[in-house]
Design a protein around this motif. Structure first.
Motif: not given
Ligand code: NAP
Ligand code: F7E
Length: 327
Positions: A145-152
């Motif tokens: 998700s865009p959330y998961g990518v941002a957290k990476v």
């Protein structure tokens, strides 16, 4: 002298538990709160007179520099984020700004004003996404998700600033953790709240999305202890934090309805509109490093957690049937 902790995201679920925890340890606690026309300090109103609220936003570096100058913190917990995964598809740029680049803004403020302060970044099991479990510190990331990518991004910029500038900066990779203070849109709270409403005759159905998704759900009160422990170590290291026990959404629903003597099949339906463009199907932590190095163990298991959440919603609704409070 009391240690000084700066907590971003103090109005959120974890921020409220962490603030309580740090106060009990004798810290002076400062919380960053973004400006809004109706400030909700609901989750921290019971401790509001013991903490200092500062105005600031992860989108605005200047406000962060000012907060660091004012607080001169010993420890910084960066919990602020756009944290709801579905919103990261409808507001992907905002999510990238707050959840991703926001981490770098906090690190920049820390590096320039308080380089000796210890820094905790709230990373997430969503970074593992499609990677096969049990997931540990060495599992490669495959966010969904865009959330998961941002957290990476937030995770790696924390590692990079540690290695580039010698900061005491750590990333805690936390699996789902819940509580009666969880926001109403997350699945555990959506279920506990609906179960309580149905039990009290205030509703008669619950629509959910993916019932097969599997998660490692723990109690937020246990997880803030792990955040603090990470900052008390001799060396800055990253840790996975979870229970190591997995359930699917169907188990959760069955348990919550069963707790009040109802059969979930009579009330729950699947609504395709609640499915995500890409979901994370299978998360379960391998928390052995946190156990051996931090001495961290969860105290509340999944069954006790869901019972606690359903009971809390029943209590709140009995007191105020139209209320939805999070505290
Ligand atoms: P939450 O309840 O959604 O709280 C998020 C907090 O961030 C709120 O205080 C919110 O303020 C604040 N915030 C959002 N955007 C901001 C901005 N631009 N500037 C300043 N503050 C901002 O989240 P949570 O469950 O406590 O989670 C805490 C952190 O851990 C988040 O970073 C989340 O992504 C991460 N995390 C959570 C879990 C979990 O299962 N709970 C697992 C892994 C990682 P408002 O009150 O003004 O909205
Ligand atoms: O979904 C499924 C959904 O929204 C869990 C955040 O704290 O934890 C959280 O992210 C699962 C998903 O949490 C509904 O598809 C089914 O597979 O409670 P959730 P999340 O997406 O895992 C991680 C670790 C974070 O870092 C995040 O910040 O449940 N599901 N039906 C549903 N989910 C929701 N929300 N609503 C449903 O109706």
């Amino acid at each position: 002298m009391a240690k000084r902790a700066l907590v971003t995201g103090i109005t959120g679920q974890d921020g409220s538990y962490l603030a309580e925890f740090l106060l009990a340890k004798g810290y002076e606690v400062f919380g960053l709160v973004r400006r809004s026309s109706t400030v909700s300090l609901e989750r921290i109103e019971h401790i509001e007179d013991q903490i200092t609220i500062l105005s600031g936003d992860l989108l605005d570096l200047n406000s962060l520099l000012t907060a660091f100058e004012q607080v001169q913190p010993d420890e910084v917990y960066n919990l602020a984020a756009q944290s709801f995964v579905p919103t990261s598809w409808t507001q992907p740029v905002l999510t990238g700004e707050a959840t991703g680049l926001g981490v770098m803004r906090v690190l920049e403020a820390l590096r320039h004003v308080s380089p000796k302060a210890r820094f905790y970044q709230a990373s997430s099991s969503e970074m593992f996404g499609k990677a096969k479990g049990p997931q540990s510190e060495t599992t490669p990331f495959y966010p969904r998700s865009p959330y998961g990518v941002a957290k990476v991004y937030g995770h790696w910029i924390t590692v990079n600033y540690r290695e580039s500038y010698g900061l005491f900066a750590v990333s805690g990779i936390l699996f789902n953790h819940e509580s009666p203070r969880r926001g109403l849109e997350f699945v555990t709270r959506k279920v506990s709240h609906a179960v309580a409403r149905i039990k009290l005759g205030l509703a008669d159905e619950l629509r959910l999305g993916n019932l097969d998704a599997r998660r490692d759900w723990g109690f937020a009160g246990d997880y803030v202890r792990a955040m603090w422990l990470m900052l008390q170590q001799d060396e800055p290291r990253d840790y996975v934090v979870g229970t190591g026990v997995q359930h699917n959404v169907r188990d959760l629903v069955e348990l919550a309805f069963g707790h009040v003597g109802l059969d979930w099949r009579s009330y729950v339906s699947q609504d395709d509109r609640l499915l995500r463009p890409a979901d994370v199907e299978d998360l379960v932590a391998d928390p052995s490093k946190a156990r051996s190095e931090l001495g961290w163990e969860p105290e509340v298991d999944f069954e006790a957690l869901m019972r606690m959440m359903v009971e809390a919603d029943l209590g709140r609704l009995r007191a105020e049937p139209e209320g939805q409070g999070s505290s």
